[in-house]
Design a protein around this motif. Structure first.
Motif, PDB file in Angstrom:
ATOM      1  N   ARG A 254      13.276  27.137 -11.231  1.00  0.00           N
ATOM      2  CA  ARG A 254      12.251  28.147 -11.399  1.00  0.00           C
ATOM      3  C   ARG A 254      12.050  28.527 -12.831  1.00  0.00           C
ATOM      4  O   ARG A 254      13.049  28.501 -13.770  1.00  0.00           O
ATOM      5  CB  ARG A 254      12.579  29.660 -10.751  1.00  0.00           C
ATOM      6  CG  ARG A 254      12.393  29.415  -9.287  1.00  0.00           C
ATOM      7  CD  ARG A 254      13.109  30.400  -8.589  1.00  0.00           C
ATOM      8  NE  ARG A 254      12.917  30.461  -6.973  1.00  0.00           N
ATOM      9  CZ  ARG A 254      13.709  29.864  -6.077  1.00  0.00           C
ATOM     10  NH1 ARG A 254      14.806  29.213  -6.716  1.00  0.00           N
ATOM     11  NH2 ARG A 254      13.587  29.912  -4.770  1.00  0.00           N
ATOM     12  N   GLY A 291      18.731  32.404  -3.431  1.00  0.00           N
ATOM     13  CA  GLY A 291      18.637  33.935  -3.765  1.00  0.00           C
ATOM     14  C   GLY A 291      20.141  34.249  -3.695  1.00  0.00           C
ATOM     15  O   GLY A 291      20.892  34.902  -4.721  1.00  0.00           O
ATOM     16  N   GLU A 305      18.981  40.989 -13.573  1.00  0.00           N
ATOM     17  CA  GLU A 305      17.470  41.406 -13.619  1.00  0.00           C
ATOM     18  C   GLU A 305      16.748  40.212 -13.874  1.00  0.00           C
ATOM     19  O   GLU A 305      15.712  40.014 -13.370  1.00  0.00           O
ATOM     20  CB  GLU A 305      17.347  42.237 -14.801  1.00  0.00           C
ATOM     21  CG  GLU A 305      15.857  42.854 -14.854  1.00  0.00           C
ATOM     22  CD  GLU A 305      15.795  44.003 -15.819  1.00  0.00           C
ATOM     23  OE1 GLU A 305      14.489  44.461 -16.103  1.00  0.00           O
ATOM     24  OE2 GLU A 305      16.578  44.581 -16.651  1.00  0.00           O
ATOM     25  N   HIS A 308      16.823  38.249 -10.490  1.00  0.00           N
ATOM     26  CA  HIS A 308      15.537  38.835  -9.449  1.00  0.00           C
ATOM     27  C   HIS A 308      14.254  38.634  -9.937  1.00  0.00           C
ATOM     28  O   HIS A 308      13.529  38.122  -8.901  1.00  0.00           O
ATOM     29  CB  HIS A 308      15.958  40.459  -9.813  1.00  0.00           C
ATOM     30  CG  HIS A 308      16.890  41.028  -8.845  1.00  0.00           C
ATOM     31  ND1 HIS A 308      16.861  40.957  -7.427  1.00  0.00           N
ATOM     32  CD2 HIS A 308      18.106  41.287  -9.040  1.00  0.00           C
ATOM     33  CE1 HIS A 308      18.074  41.462  -6.843  1.00  0.00           C
ATOM     34  NE2 HIS A 308      18.872  41.687  -7.797  1.00  0.00           N
ATOM     35  N   LYS A 309      13.717  38.747 -11.191  1.00  0.00           N
ATOM     36  CA  LYS A 309      12.501  38.119 -11.480  1.00  0.00           C
ATOM     37  C   LYS A 309      12.228  36.597 -11.364  1.00  0.00           C
ATOM     38  O   LYS A 309      11.123  36.345 -10.910  1.00  0.00           O
ATOM     39  CB  LYS A 309      12.176  38.613 -13.045  1.00  0.00           C
ATOM     40  CG  LYS A 309      11.890  40.246 -13.119  1.00  0.00           C
ATOM     41  CD  LYS A 309      11.784  40.601 -14.510  1.00  0.00           C
ATOM     42  CE  LYS A 309      11.750  41.959 -14.832  1.00  0.00           C
ATOM     43  NZ  LYS A 309      10.553  42.556 -14.130  1.00  0.00           N
ATOM     44  N   LEU A 311      13.414  34.613  -9.310  1.00  0.00           N
ATOM     45  CA  LEU A 311      13.519  34.428  -7.778  1.00  0.00           C
ATOM     46  C   LEU A 311      12.432  34.556  -7.156  1.00  0.00           C
ATOM     47  O   LEU A 311      11.756  34.167  -6.016  1.00  0.00           O
ATOM     48  CB  LEU A 311      14.483  35.141  -7.011  1.00  0.00           C
ATOM     49  CG  LEU A 311      15.953  34.766  -6.964  1.00  0.00           C
ATOM     50  CD1 LEU A 311      16.885  35.718  -6.616  1.00  0.00           C
ATOM     51  CD2 LEU A 311      16.109  33.200  -6.955  1.00  0.00           C
ATOM     52  N   LYS A 312      11.168  35.471  -7.673  1.00  0.00           N
ATOM     53  CA  LYS A 312      10.047  35.763  -7.277  1.00  0.00           C
ATOM     54  C   LYS A 312       8.856  34.559  -7.677  1.00  0.00           C
ATOM     55  O   LYS A 312       7.851  34.547  -7.208  1.00  0.00           O
ATOM     56  CB  LYS A 312       9.568  37.032  -7.627  1.00  0.00           C
ATOM     57  CG  LYS A 312      10.547  38.228  -7.194  1.00  0.00           C
ATOM     58  CD  LYS A 312      10.003  39.643  -7.937  1.00  0.00           C
ATOM     59  CE  LYS A 312      10.973  40.714  -7.251  1.00  0.00           C
ATOM     60  NZ  LYS A 312      10.332  42.119  -8.041  1.00  0.00           N
ATOM     61  N   ALA A 313       9.360  34.018  -8.656  1.00  0.00           N
ATOM     62  CA  ALA A 313       8.414  32.707  -9.391  1.00  0.00           C
ATOM     63  C   ALA A 313       8.386  31.685  -8.602  1.00  0.00           C
ATOM     64  O   ALA A 313       9.299  31.292  -7.633  1.00  0.00           O
ATOM     65  CB  ALA A 313       8.902  32.398 -10.879  1.00  0.00           C
ATOM     66  N   ARG A 314       7.289  30.731  -8.669  1.00  0.00           N
ATOM     67  CA  ARG A 314       7.138  29.631  -8.136  1.00  0.00           C
ATOM     68  C   ARG A 314       8.381  28.582  -8.343  1.00  0.00           C
ATOM     69  O   ARG A 314       8.870  28.519  -9.597  1.00  0.00           O
ATOM     70  CB  ARG A 314       5.946  29.025  -8.526  1.00  0.00           C
ATOM     71  CG  ARG A 314       5.468  27.676  -7.781  1.00  0.00           C
ATOM     72  CD  ARG A 314       4.184  27.135  -8.322  1.00  0.00           C
ATOM     73  NE  ARG A 314       3.840  25.791  -7.587  1.00  0.00           N
ATOM     74  CZ  ARG A 314       2.880  25.153  -7.728  1.00  0.00           C
ATOM     75  NH1 ARG A 314       1.994  25.569  -8.741  1.00  0.00           N
ATOM     76  NH2 ARG A 314       2.694  24.059  -7.462  1.00  0.00           N
ATOM     77  N   SER A 315       8.821  27.965  -7.290  1.00  0.00           N
ATOM     78  CA  SER A 315       9.843  27.109  -7.686  1.00  0.00           C
ATOM     79  C   SER A 315       9.417  25.532  -7.419  1.00  0.00           C
ATOM     80  O   SER A 315       8.410  25.345  -7.043  1.00  0.00           O
ATOM     81  CB  SER A 315      11.148  27.291  -6.448  1.00  0.00           C
ATOM     82  OG  SER A 315      10.382  26.740  -5.122  1.00  0.00           O
TER      83      SER A 315
END
Length: 323
Positions: A254, A291, A305, A308-309, A311-315
């Motif tokens: 990511r 995660g 932090e 966490h950010k 992990l929300k992004a495209r992989s």
């Protein structure tokens, strides 16, 4: 009777466990016959590798300091052999003088062991931060890598041709990943003799004081490594016997060119890579497992932090052959 002699042995062993520093405990062997009989039963140890060898250092100082020299030479040799391997037609077992296994030979019941190196193995471009945590059994189980180019209070100008998309800096991120895996495999190789000789180990951690890289071996991984035993491997296959071979891996990557954090901080070129052997497979559940692994490795403070950010992004899924 000396009041100290009234203390029961289990209480003294608890004190030794809290002391944990290997060098101090080795010195305690010479304090008295009672200490000499109890110290080897300490089950929680920290072996710290010193950077400097002073002219008036005692025997234990020299042992631990020489370990640093051997370990760093060991890691650098693996990096050199990757660039220009030189096959040796007559493989031999390499033993590192004053290795951790030799230093720990007087301890018989170690359950928890931490080995601290003075510095990391990677030498990246100025300003770049790269951290990794790898778990091993007989070979790599998982590795989580977190990296970014810089962190500051103001965002840097984003050039049109820079890391504006995933492919823009892919080569750099792959180099980061390979560098971390080589460093992890070299450290793991250094631990194999300790694992074989300390049969009671339940947790083994090798880390550096800069917080760059950490190798972890838990109870199941230690058992797996111990059962592997003395496997005869050709030196060319294991890169001149300097590190454990990295298996074919699947990497979930990511990347976000720019992240804004709490407090007005900006992180440039943030990258999170979760590496697993290809035989573990993949699929929809891998994202959840990513995660858990990433937050276990870097779940606190600024790094938490960033994770966490990310992990929300495209992989993106990449595969790499064994090396």
């Amino acid at each position: 009777m000396d009041g100290f002699d009234r203390l029961p042995d289990p209480l003294i062993l608890q004190i030794f466990d809290l002391v944990s520093d290997t060098k101090t405990l080795i010195r305690c062997l010479a304090v008295s016959k009672r200490f000499n009989s109890l110290v080897p039963h300490t089950d929680s140890l920290v072996l710290t590798v010193d950077r400097v060898i002073s002219s008036d250092s005692d025997e234990e100082d020299d042992v631990v300091s020489n370990l640093l020299t051997s370990a760093l030479r060991f890691i650098l040799k693996s990096l050199h052999s990757l660039v220009s391997p030189k096959p040796n037609p007559t493989p031999t077992r390499t033993r590192i003088p004053n290795s951790p296994a030799q230093i720990l030979r007087c301890f018989h019941r170690v359950k928890r062991l931490a080995i601290d190196l003075p510095s990391g193995d990677l030498r990246l471009e100025k300003g770049t931060l790269l951290k990794w945590t790898a778990e091993f059994g007989k070979t790599l189980r998982t590795c989580v890598i977190l990296g970014f180019r810089s962190v500051g209070e103001a965002p840097a100008p984003l050039n049109a041709g820079a890391e504006s998309d995933f492919a823009g800096g892919l080569k750099v991120r792959v180099v980061w990943t390979i560098s971390a895996l080589i460093a992890a495999s070299a450290r793991h190789y250094l631990l194999k003799e300790v694992v074989r000789e300390q049969s009671g180990l339940e947790c083994l951690v090798l880390r550096d004081r800069e917080g760059e890289g950490t190798v972890v071996m838990e109870k199941e991984g230690l058992r797996e490594c111990r059962e592997e035993g003395e496997v005869v491997v050709d030196e060319e296959e294991e890169l001149d016997r300097c590190r454990t071979r990295v298996p074919s891996v699947r990497m979930r990557m990511r990347h976000v060119p720019r992240l804004e954090l709490k407090g007005g901080l900006w992180v440039e070129g943030a990258t999170l890579v979760v590496v697993r052997p290809s035989c573990d497979g993949g699929g929809g559940d891998m994202a959840v497992e990513d995660g858990e692994l990433a937050l276990r490795a870097f779940g606190d403070g600024l790094y938490g932090e960033v994770v966490h950010k990310l992990l929300k992004a495209r992989s993106y899924l990449l595969e790499m052959n064994s090396f």
